[in-house]
Write a protein that holds these residues in place. Structure first.
Motif, short mmCIF file in Angstrom:
data_model
loop_
_atom_site.label_atom_id
_atom_site.label_comp_id
_atom_site.label_asym_id
_atom_site.label_seq_id
_atom_site.Cartn_x
_atom_site.Cartn_y
_atom_site.Cartn_z
N LYS A 1 0.84 -1.21 0.00
CA LYS A 1 0.00 0.00 0.00
C LYS A 1 0.87 1.25 0.00
O LYS A 1 0.62 2.19 -0.77
CB LYS A 1 -0.91 -0.04 1.22
CG LYS A 1 -1.86 1.14 1.35
CD LYS A 1 -2.82 0.91 2.50
CE LYS A 1 -2.11 0.96 3.83
NZ LYS A 1 -3.03 0.84 4.98
N CYS B 1 -9.06 -1.58 1.05
CA CYS B 1 -8.04 -0.91 1.87
C CYS B 1 -7.17 0.00 1.01
O CYS B 1 -6.90 1.15 1.38
CB CYS B 1 -7.18 -1.96 2.58
SG CYS B 1 -5.88 -1.28 3.60
N SER C 1 -7.23 4.03 1.16
CA SER C 1 -5.96 4.65 1.56
C SER C 1 -5.50 5.69 0.54
O SER C 1 -4.97 6.74 0.92
CB SER C 1 -4.88 3.57 1.72
OG SER C 1 -5.20 2.69 2.77
#
Length: 203
Positions: free
Chosen positions: A41, A83, A87
């Protein structure tokens, strides 16, 4: 890709530590999955921030946000793509907002008071995988969250750098959403998970 890497690590750990129980290995696997998602990420978000000329702003927001996230915890997405998407929206969108917006002091003061109250009401917000069972620990996290929120509110009011001042108040707002019962309901996730854990233990 994630499953392949994590399972390879678990196999290696199992071969070198045959005495580990299935529960222990499950805990390690959960941790490894979290590390993998965090690294991938951050790489994606970092590349986007670099090309948008937001890398320094991203680092500042990450630093400020994580200090309020740590004691107050909050929602975790159930799927890796959710996610990643959320994000990107938060860690790219919020720094852009903080750069472009000039927020009057009285608005920051009002938002600061609201967020302090919400942290007192909702923090810490646990997850069903990691319920915060110990009442003393929950109380400690609550007071730490409120203390950080108070400090951040004063920083937002008195720091002269517009971006950093906006970042302090924006970090509080984002985290208030992350610990809100409403956002848990929106994602169909259980709230106050420690109560469910204690109820099951009492049976």
């Amino acid at each position: 890709m994630k499953e392949k890497i994590v399972n390879s690590c678990i196999s290696l750990i199992k071969n070198n530590n045959p005495k580990y129980s299935s529960t222990k290995l499950a805990e390690i696997k959960y941790g490894l999955e979290g590390i993998y998602l965090l690294i991938t990420k951050l790489v994606v978000i970092g590349i986007l921030a670099y090309f948008l000329n937001l890398f320094a702003e991203l680092l500042i927001f990450l630093l400020i946000y994580n200090f309020i996230r740590m004691p107050s915890f909050g929602l975790h997405a159930t799927k890796s793509w959710i996610c990643l998407l959320s994000s990107i929206i938060i860690f790219i969108g919020v720094p852009i907002f903080c750069k472009e917006i000039i927020m009057p002091s009285f608005i920051k003061a009002i938002l600061g008071i609201i967020t302090i109250v919400l942290f007192y009401k909702n923090a810490p917000a646990d997850t069903y995988k990691r319920p915060i069972v110990n009442p003393k620990r929950r109380l400690c996290y609550k007071y730490l969250s409120v203390l950080v929120a108070i400090i951040y509110s004063f920083c937002a009011l008195f720091i002269t750098n517009n971006f950093i001042a906006n970042t302090f108040i924006s970090a509080l707002i984002v985290q208030c959403f992350m610990i809100s019962p409403t956002i848990y309901k929106l994602f169909n996730l259980p709230y106050d998970n420690y109560k469910t854990y204690l109820a099951k233990k009492a049976i």
